[in-house]
Design an enzyme around this catalytic site. Structure first.
Site, PDB file in Angstrom:
ATOM      1  CE  LYS A 120     -10.644  -3.928  -4.632  1.00 38.35           C
ATOM      2  NZ  LYS A 120      -9.419  -3.637  -5.376  1.00 38.35           N
ATOM      3  CE  LYS A 176      -3.336  -2.145  -0.701  1.00 37.84           C
ATOM      4  NZ  LYS A 176      -4.199  -1.941  -1.862  1.00 37.84           N
TER       5      LYS A 176
HETATM    6 MG    MG Z   1      -5.881  -2.220  -5.919  1.00 39.51          MG
END
Ligand code: MG
Length: 368
Positions: free
Chosen positions: A265, A165
């Protein structure tokens, strides 16, 4: 068959690490998940789940998922749960947009269809490829050295793919990429996911500064056009995520050669029906995929395992076992990570049985 009952629960899913942090100082302490059970005539049951990554990641939030499900449910009683395309068209006619709110209902109907057919969803979604699914580990945003330690620790648990991240201060992000790559073997894969966090000038500096490093760059900037401009300035393999939410952006991305990998997703597309269509299109177009969801517990992890296991291995860049990040398991039969991999159940449907007595009172319980 008809849908005879729809029941839904809110569920808190605390994190083993205590928090999860990503670009722009965003973080989640406890995931707010929603479980849906759809019952059909004769008592056959299917389960679905939706769990946004907080309210500030995608245009979705947990209370919105519950409001959407509450809005849809009365008009879905009596519908045919095994005709998934018709069911999705009916949901679209009842509620414009809000794909994430429809995702858990669609997922529950896939589970139900599997029980009716006596087949795992994996088989119904196209067939099982390979013995197991290689997982990635998302590494929460911390100081560079701490992220490198985290990568090393998860590597010891069997992971070989790591999604870092970044999307914070560009200098620190460059350090994050360098420090984590240094603890990996050449065959390991590192993905620097900025989650839309950089402006173009920042992203341009980062990709140039890590040009000598083997790293994938994921969704550096907010918009498709901004990401495309960075894609054209770097020779790193490139992943698009947040701005790929339907078939049209995939086709556009293909026409522009905007990405090597797309992130599928499930709830971003509105459920397994549309995520499968996106997956199949990516296979036709030669685009690799990360198969996952925004977050989730046992039911979403099972759904990911079936979509991932039914994706040809050469296109399956990686997938996620979200239920291993959270402290609460609530379903028997859910996939459990082993040596950085998971397997889709060979039981009918999603292969999971949530323990209803542990779920508390439902916020919705409608019967035909
Ligand atoms: Mg991503």
């Amino acid at each position: 068959m008809k849908i005879t009952r729809i029941t839904a629960w809110q569920l808190d899913l605390p994190l083993h690490e205590g928090s999860y942090k990503w670009s722009g100082g965003k973080s989640v302490l406890v995931f707010d998940s929603t479980l849906v059970r759809v019952e059909g005539s004769g008592g056959v049951v299917g389960w679905g789940e939706v769990c946004p990554l907080g309210p500030a990641y995608l245009p979705s939030y947990a209370a919105g998922a519950r409001a959407g499900i509450t809005e849809l449910a009365p008009d879905l009683l009596g519908a045919e749960p095994t005709e998934l395309m018709r069911l999705n068209r009916r949901m679209d006619a009842l509620l414009k947009g809000h794909p994430y709110a429809k995702s858990a209902i669609d997922m529950a109907c896939w589970d139900l269809l599997g029980h009716v057919a006596g087949l795992p969803c994996c088989d119904l979604l196209g067939g099982r490829y390979g013995a197991r699914i290689q997982l990635y580990r998302a590494i929460s945003q911390e100081a560079p050295q701490r992220m490198a330690e985290s990568v090393a620790a998860y590597r010891d648990e069997g992971y070989r793919r790591f999604q870092l991240k970044v999307g914070g201060d560009p200098e620190e992000d460059i350090e994050r990429i360098r420090a984590t790559r240094a603890v990996l073997e050449p065959s390991d894969k590192l993905i620097a996911d900025a989650n839309t966090g950089w402006l173009m000038h920042e992203a341009a500096r980062v990709v140039r500064a890590v040009r000598d490093i083997d790293v994938y760059i994921e969704q550096p900037c907010e918009t498709y056009e901004q990401c495309l401009s960075i894609r054209r300035r770097t020779d790193h393999p490139f992943v698009m995520d947040e701005c790929i939410d339907g078939l049209t952006p995939i086709l556009r991305g293909y026409a522009d050669l905007a990405m090597d990998v797309a992130n599928i997703k499930i709830s971003k597309f509105g459920g397994l029906t549309r995520a499968r269509a996106a997956r199949d299109l990516c296979v036709e177009l030669g685009i690799g995929m990360t198969i996952e969801d925004s977050w989730g517990g046992d039911v979403i992890t099972a759904a990911i395992s079936h979509l991932a296991h039914s994706t040809p291995e050469e296109f399956r860049f990686t997938a996620t076992d979200f239920n291993s990040y959270v402290t609460r398991d609530f379903a028997d039969g859910a996939p459990r990570r082993e040596d950085g991999h998971m397997v889709a159940s060979s039981a009918p449907g999603l292969g999971i049985s949530p323990r209803v007595d542990e779920l508390g009172d439902p916020f919705l319980d409608l019967k035909l």
